[in-house]
Design a protein around this motif. Structure first.
Motif, PDB file in Angstrom:
ATOM      1  N   PRO A 160       0.792  -1.245   0.000  1.00 47.46           N
ATOM      2  CA  PRO A 160       0.000   0.000   0.000  1.00 47.46           C
ATOM      3  C   PRO A 160       0.817   1.283   0.000  1.00 47.46           C
ATOM      4  O   PRO A 160       0.333   2.308  -0.480  1.00 47.46           O
ATOM      5  N   THR A 161       2.040   1.254   0.534  1.00 45.54           N
ATOM      6  CA  THR A 161       2.835   2.483   0.568  1.00 45.54           C
ATOM      7  C   THR A 161       3.553   2.746  -0.748  1.00 45.54           C
ATOM      8  O   THR A 161       4.264   3.740  -0.880  1.00 45.54           O
ATOM      9  N   LEU A 162       3.357   1.868  -1.726  1.00 43.89           N
ATOM     10  CA  LEU A 162       3.905   2.068  -3.069  1.00 43.89           C
ATOM     11  C   LEU A 162       2.811   2.217  -4.119  1.00 43.89           C
ATOM     12  O   LEU A 162       2.963   2.968  -5.082  1.00 43.89           O
ATOM     13  N   ALA A 163       1.714   1.491  -3.927  1.00 47.98           N
ATOM     14  CA  ALA A 163       0.686   1.369  -4.968  1.00 47.98           C
ATOM     15  C   ALA A 163       0.164   2.698  -5.508  1.00 47.98           C
ATOM     16  O   ALA A 163       0.116   2.883  -6.730  1.00 47.98           O
ATOM     17  N   PRO A 164      -0.252   3.675  -4.671  1.00 47.26           N
ATOM     18  CA  PRO A 164      -0.851   4.892  -5.235  1.00 47.26           C
ATOM     19  C   PRO A 164       0.115   5.709  -6.081  1.00 47.26           C
ATOM     20  O   PRO A 164      -0.315   6.476  -6.945  1.00 47.26           O
ATOM     21  N   TYR A 165       1.395   5.540  -5.845  1.00 48.95           N
ATOM     22  CA  TYR A 165       2.388   6.380  -6.503  1.00 48.95           C
ATOM     23  C   TYR A 165       3.020   5.692  -7.716  1.00 48.95           C
ATOM     24  O   TYR A 165       3.291   6.340  -8.738  1.00 48.95           O
ATOM     25  N   LEU A 166       3.224   4.379  -7.615  1.00 51.65           N
ATOM     26  CA  LEU A 166       3.876   3.647  -8.699  1.00 51.65           C
ATOM     27  C   LEU A 166       2.909   3.115  -9.755  1.00 51.65           C
ATOM     28  O   LEU A 166       3.239   3.048 -10.944  1.00 51.65           O
ATOM     29  N   LEU A 167       1.712   2.704  -9.323  1.00 48.11           N
ATOM     30  CA  LEU A 167       0.830   1.991 -10.236  1.00 48.11           C
ATOM     31  C   LEU A 167       0.378   2.787 -11.463  1.00 48.11           C
ATOM     32  O   LEU A 167       0.375   2.238 -12.579  1.00 48.11           O
ATOM     33  N   PRO A 168      -0.041   4.055 -11.325  1.00 45.13           N
ATOM     34  CA  PRO A 168      -0.536   4.756 -12.521  1.00 45.13           C
ATOM     35  C   PRO A 168       0.479   4.767 -13.666  1.00 45.13           C
ATOM     36  O   PRO A 168       0.143   4.408 -14.807  1.00 45.13           O
ATOM     37  N   GLY A 169       1.711   5.156 -13.373  1.00 46.43           N
ATOM     38  CA  GLY A 169       2.724   5.193 -14.417  1.00 46.43           C
ATOM     39  C   GLY A 169       3.127   3.814 -14.892  1.00 46.43           C
ATOM     40  O   GLY A 169       3.347   3.591 -16.088  1.00 46.43           O
ATOM     41  N   GLU A 186      10.218   9.265  -0.043  1.00 45.71           N
ATOM     42  CA  GLU A 186      10.426  10.217  -1.128  1.00 45.71           C
ATOM     43  C   GLU A 186       9.427   9.989  -2.264  1.00 45.71           C
ATOM     44  O   GLU A 186       8.961  10.935  -2.896  1.00 45.71           O
ATOM     45  N   LEU A 187       9.080   8.736  -2.488  1.00 47.76           N
ATOM     46  CA  LEU A 187       8.155   8.387  -3.556  1.00 47.76           C
ATOM     47  C   LEU A 187       6.806   9.067  -3.380  1.00 47.76           C
ATOM     48  O   LEU A 187       6.109   9.354  -4.361  1.00 47.76           O
ATOM     49  N   ALA A 188       6.415   9.337  -2.140  1.00 47.87           N
ATOM     50  CA  ALA A 188       5.089   9.891  -1.857  1.00 47.87           C
ATOM     51  C   ALA A 188       5.094  11.408  -1.671  1.00 47.87           C
ATOM     52  O   ALA A 188       4.023  12.010  -1.545  1.00 47.87           O
ATOM     53  N   VAL A 189       6.249  12.025  -1.652  1.00 46.63           N
ATOM     54  CA  VAL A 189       6.360  13.428  -1.246  1.00 46.63           C
ATOM     55  C   VAL A 189       5.504  14.364  -2.100  1.00 46.63           C
ATOM     56  O   VAL A 189       4.692  15.132  -1.583  1.00 46.63           O
ATOM     57  N   ARG A 190       5.685  14.355  -3.419  1.00 45.84           N
ATOM     58  CA  ARG A 190       4.956  15.313  -4.251  1.00 45.84           C
ATOM     59  C   ARG A 190       3.447  15.097  -4.146  1.00 45.84           C
ATOM     60  O   ARG A 190       2.685  16.043  -3.948  1.00 45.84           O
ATOM     61  N   ALA A 191       3.012  13.851  -4.255  1.00 46.60           N
ATOM     62  CA  ALA A 191       1.574  13.562  -4.220  1.00 46.60           C
ATOM     63  C   ALA A 191       0.958  13.973  -2.892  1.00 46.60           C
ATOM     64  O   ALA A 191      -0.121  14.587  -2.852  1.00 46.60           O
ATOM     65  N   GLU A 192       1.622  13.680  -1.796  1.00 46.51           N
ATOM     66  CA  GLU A 192       1.044  13.985  -0.488  1.00 46.51           C
ATOM     67  C   GLU A 192       1.143  15.477  -0.151  1.00 46.51           C
ATOM     68  O   GLU A 192       0.255  16.023   0.509  1.00 46.51           O
ATOM     69  N   CYS A 193       2.185  16.140  -0.601  1.00 49.41           N
ATOM     70  CA  CYS A 193       2.287  17.587  -0.371  1.00 49.41           C
ATOM     71  C   CYS A 193       1.206  18.334  -1.152  1.00 49.41           C
ATOM     72  O   CYS A 193       0.695  19.359  -0.682  1.00 49.41           O
TER      73      CYS A 193
END
Length: 310
Positions: free
Chosen positions: A100-109, A246-253
């Motif tokens: 879950p800590t990767l899916a929202p950020y990695l999956l779309p691309g 770091e993977l979540a930084v832009r999306a969560e900010c």
């Protein structure tokens, strides 16, 4: 062959639910129908598979042996069915697991790039915690999984894709307070009562505790958030601090108003993100191509995040 896949499926359901009524309901059949099939399977196997009690059942030694083999047979049958369906429509399929800590950020691309490479590819995604993904992978229900390394499981091929650094996240006010009097703030400077983490069971929680030099049983740590999105909004509102990948930084900010991040001094803490598959499965081109796609997507995201929090 004196048994059927249906009988094995019913028996597996019975072993999971330990009750004829619940197993029948889960299998979408009547209880008498399920009982008849279990009896037929026992006759075929030459002995009782379960001890029947008033409200539950217990597997016999023979039942445990049959269940282990039934799992293998049912997994193979599912794979054959999927292969037949894919071949019938000219499609290929991939069953992919992601934590879950990767899916929202990695999956779309990742999914977009996979489809661009092969329009006939059907991807089935399963989002779950590491322990569950490894179980599904070993059972043959997944072809590969994206997670943090090392997985800790045997008989897997692990390929490291990229490193995901940890940043300190919280409200701007809290971060300013933390910086006061500290020339270089390190993870070990954090106190347990300041830290908010994901609920128990997420590997990210274990990684954050290790980075901060804390024990799981340390008093005062708030481990109540169910997702990074929830955690980001809580710390943005001033409820403590957290370690943000770091993977979540832009999306969560962008999603959590008031969320601020700052880097730790070198050497920055990080987690290793990798792709895993069963050692017994056929590797080769499909696995290498999948690794290349996920690596490219992940590295692009973390590079972009370094512009946000440089």
């Amino acid at each position: 062959m004196n048994f059927t896949l249906r009988q094995l499926s019913y028996f597996k359901s019975l072993s999971q639910h330990r009750n004829f009524g619940r197993a029948a309901e889960a299998s979408h059949v009547s209880q008498p129908a399920l009982s008849v099939q279990i009896r037929s399977l026992e006759e075929a196997m030459g002995g009782a598979l379960v001890e029947r009690r008033a409200r539950d059942v217990i597997l016999t030694p023979l039942g445990r042996q049959v269940l282990e083999m039934a799992d293998t047979v049912l997994d193979a049958a599912r794979s054959l069915d999927r292969l037949a369906r894919d071949q019938g429509v000219g499609q290929r399929s991939l069953a992919l697991g992601v934590i879950p800590t990767l899916a929202p950020y990695l999956l779309p691309g990742t999914l977009a790039n996979l489809r661009a490479r092969d329009v006939q590819l059907t991807v089935q995604v399963r989002e779950a915690r590491t322990e569950r993904l490894l179980s599904l992978l070993q059972a043959g229900e997944l072809d590969a999984a994206i997670l943090a390394l090392p997985s800790g499981a045997a008989d897997l091929v692990e390929v490291e894709l990229f490193t995901d650094r940890f940043l300190l996240a919280g409200s701007a006010g809290r971060l300013a307070q933390m910086e006061a009097g500290k020339a270089q703030l390190r993870p070990s400077d954090l106190r347990t009562e300041q830290l908010m983490l994901l609920e128990d069971g997420h590997c990210l929680t274990d990684q954050a505790l290790e980075v901060c030099g804390m024990q799981r049983a340390a008093p005062g740590i708030n481990m109540g958030a169910g997702s990074l999105g929830t955690l980001s909004r809580l710390v943005a509102a001033g409820f403590g601090l957290t370690l943000m990948p770091e993977l979540a930084v832009r999306a969560e900010c962008e999603a959590a108003q008031g969320l601020a991040v700052q880097r730790f001094p070198n050497p920055e803490p990080f987690r290793r993100i990798g792709l895993v598959r069963r050692r017994s499965s056929s590797g080769g081109e499909w696995f290498d191509q999948l690794a290349d796609v996920v690596r490219d997507v992940g590295e692009a995201i973390v590079q972009d995040s370094r512009k946000v929090a440089s």
